[in-house]
Design an enzyme around this catalytic site. Sequence first.
Site, PDB file in Angstrom:
ATOM      1  N   ASP A 186      27.837  70.121  33.216  1.00  0.00           N
ATOM      2  CA  ASP A 186      29.229  69.713  32.994  1.00  0.00           C
ATOM      3  C   ASP A 186      30.132  70.936  32.975  1.00  0.00           C
ATOM      4  OD1 ASP A 186      28.997  67.018  32.974  1.00  0.00           O
ATOM      5  OD2 ASP A 186      28.939  66.779  30.801  1.00  0.00           O
ATOM      6  N   ASP A 210      23.798  58.440  34.992  1.00  0.00           N
ATOM      7  CA  ASP A 210      24.024  59.348  33.863  1.00  0.00           C
ATOM      8  C   ASP A 210      23.191  58.950  32.644  1.00  0.00           C
ATOM      9  OD1 ASP A 210      25.205  61.449  32.477  1.00  0.00           O
ATOM     10  OD2 ASP A 210      27.241  60.869  33.022  1.00  0.00           O
TER      11      ASP A 210
HETATM   12  C1  GLA Z   1      28.762  62.971  31.466  1.00  0.00           C
HETATM   13  C2  GLA Z   1      28.704  63.554  32.862  1.00  0.00           C
HETATM   14  C3  GLA Z   1      30.109  63.792  33.372  1.00  0.00           C
HETATM   15  C4  GLA Z   1      30.873  62.487  33.347  1.00  0.00           C
HETATM   16  C5  GLA Z   1      30.868  61.893  31.948  1.00  0.00           C
HETATM   17  C6  GLA Z   1      31.463  60.513  31.929  1.00  0.00           C
HETATM   18  O1  GLA Z   1      29.204  63.902  30.548  1.00  0.00           O
HETATM   19  O2  GLA Z   1      27.959  64.724  32.895  1.00  0.00           O
HETATM   20  O3  GLA Z   1      30.078  64.327  34.671  1.00  0.00           O
HETATM   21  O4  GLA Z   1      30.285  61.595  34.254  1.00  0.00           O
HETATM   22  O5  GLA Z   1      29.542  61.798  31.435  1.00  0.00           O
HETATM   23  O6  GLA Z   1      31.465  59.955  30.681  1.00  0.00           O
END
Ligand code: GLA
Length: 731
Positions: free
Chosen positions: A547, A477
Amino acid sequence: MVEILVNQQSNIFHLKNDTMSYVIKVEEQGLVSHQYVGSPLVSYEGGRNYPRVDRSFSPNFYAAENRLYSRDTLPQEFSSYGSGDFRTTGVKVKQANGSNVVDFRFDSYELLDGKPPLEGLPHFYSDQAKTLIIKLKDRLINGLTLCLLYSIFPEGAIVRSTKILNNSQECLTIEKIDSLQLDFVDADYELVSLPGAWANERQLKREPLESGIKMLRSERGSSSHQQNPFGALLRKETNEFQGEVFGFSLVYSGSFQFTFEKEQYDQLRLNIGMNEQQFSWELQPNASFQTPEVIMVYSDQGLNGMSAVFHQMTKDCLLRGKYKKKERPILVNNWEATYFDFDEGAINQLIDEAGDLGIELFVLDDGWFGKREDDRTSLGDWEINEQKLPNGLTKMIAHGAERKVAFGLWFEPEMVSEDSHLFRNHPEWVLQVPGREKSRSRDQFVLDFSRKDVREHIYQKMQVILSQNEISYVKWDMNRHLSEVYSVGRLSANQGETHHRYVLGLYDFLEKLTTEFPKVLFESCSGGGGRFDLGMLYYMPQTWTSDNTDAVARLKIQYATSLLYPTVTMGAHISDVPNHQTQRITSLEMRGHVAMSGTFGYELDLTAISKEEKQEISQQITFYKQHRQLIQYGQFYRLLSPFEGNDCAWMFVSPDQSQCLVFYYNVLERASAPFRILKLAGLSESAVYTNQELGSFSGSELMCSGFYTSVIKKGDFRSECYYFERSEGKR
Ligand code: GLA
């Protein structure tokens, strides 16, 4: 078929495959002109010369006898800054005398079989491609060479990049170097781009090109949610199925710029490269610099035709490793189920449910390390959070293995929290300008991945976790963008290199990691789809698309993402309702049909759902497993655009055209609605296809006459799914 035909007499280079021709000519004064790009030509004899005419205020060559020839108007393959081409130029180099004017002219060329790799940069590869390198030399700086690299692929695309070599005695500074310049003789095109925002990535935009400059770019140190490194030029009449289109994407994960300039004579110039505002590069004697590459696709079969080439190129010539052609596991991720609030017991319960339902992989998301209870702390401290997980990961992993559920883990390696051991011990490891305030974003700072020592430290931490535990999957990420970009310890003359060195550092890390852990499936992520680009896909064969998991929002996001990225690269999960991003309530069926159109998974609390829902989920999983090969590796067609109406449809056809799967989505219900006929694509015209409910159709019937979608189903946010199989021997 690929060919590069060189006509020594007329100085013409003709690159050709089954779908396109691309023609270059060396003209007077050593300018390399662009002659033609489009449908394949049997041969190019060169009768269409660029008109020689005196254009006022367009400078001529000193040595020329007349005023009829100017580099300010000639369509060129690449132009030099400051030498009388007043349009956007591709290369600018600062010299010891303070000038940044350059003047590159043709010197020689080279032909190669295959496609040379780009060291340290993601790139397309193929033994079947052919490569032309055009070498230009600066007229003043003896030993300064600019190479234009063109590789033509049988799959239908051309990949271009630029390399500059300094064999002079002088230390130079590159101020700009594009990967591609392309001049079109008319500007009668519309532009399709993919702007967006967090949770609203890649919103397809189509607009006419007006006089002046239109720029698509990222300033964020990442390819970004806000603008994808993609642009397509379409004729007005072009749609999904017909018409001419040129598509471009930069294979790069950092800041970029696409400049479209409609100039004074309505010609169009396109330049693509790294963001020049954030770039300068010191080029010592005997050093060279290689740009990232651009893939260019031409189709006369509309946007679906363009996407087919992007998809095939990505699947066959960019993705690597174990999962290149392998079916991707169905996963469940605990993020929306628990957020930071979990312990071993809770995770084991999720794993139990996953095992019962036939889910193949459990992913433990954010919160398993340091003392991370929320998003303000512990990034950089990649050790197990012993408060939450006193037994470490081992027992959970074994628990999963007993139930045939593999284990995956979330990391955010490029970041550090202020509240972390890492930051307290190494505050200088963060991107920052000494003495200036550092911007916060999600309360975290960006580690200086342009520095080897920083990368090595993080690598070693990840290596421990990955080698001591049976981890099958990693979600990588990146949850903020880069600001105050400056590397502590780098010489001031080299600070302009930091943005690009960061990306090179990231690629170096990913190459090492994916090589050392070849069995791990890597999925990249950046607050959802903030770094969905071809550069990341070279290392990691799938990306978390957004997301935003709301089925209605996902229609647009996935539809537009599919313009260039194959569906197998798109992570798509079913989440809970009301949806956490939009509060919308949609049926489990529609959420399923949307998520099953990508690399499928779940992102909800499996312990908190009803018996009926569990039953439906179990059916979804069986269905996806049955059709996964077709969905992940079939040919994808967009049928109805959610950007144009209230409904949306797309379909998958198997490579042998023996089966297809069609998804239809209706967003809002309307009383007394007209009937909707759905026409399919990509089938064998003469074959007969059967759907169990609808009956039999010939391929041409399905494509030209189509079928009615359901007249019985009613309600908002609904979807339909149709599977057709070729009935052998039946006509
Ligand atoms: C990002 C990712 C999510 C999750 C969060 C965790 O926003 O896109 O899927 O993993 O971080 O903090």
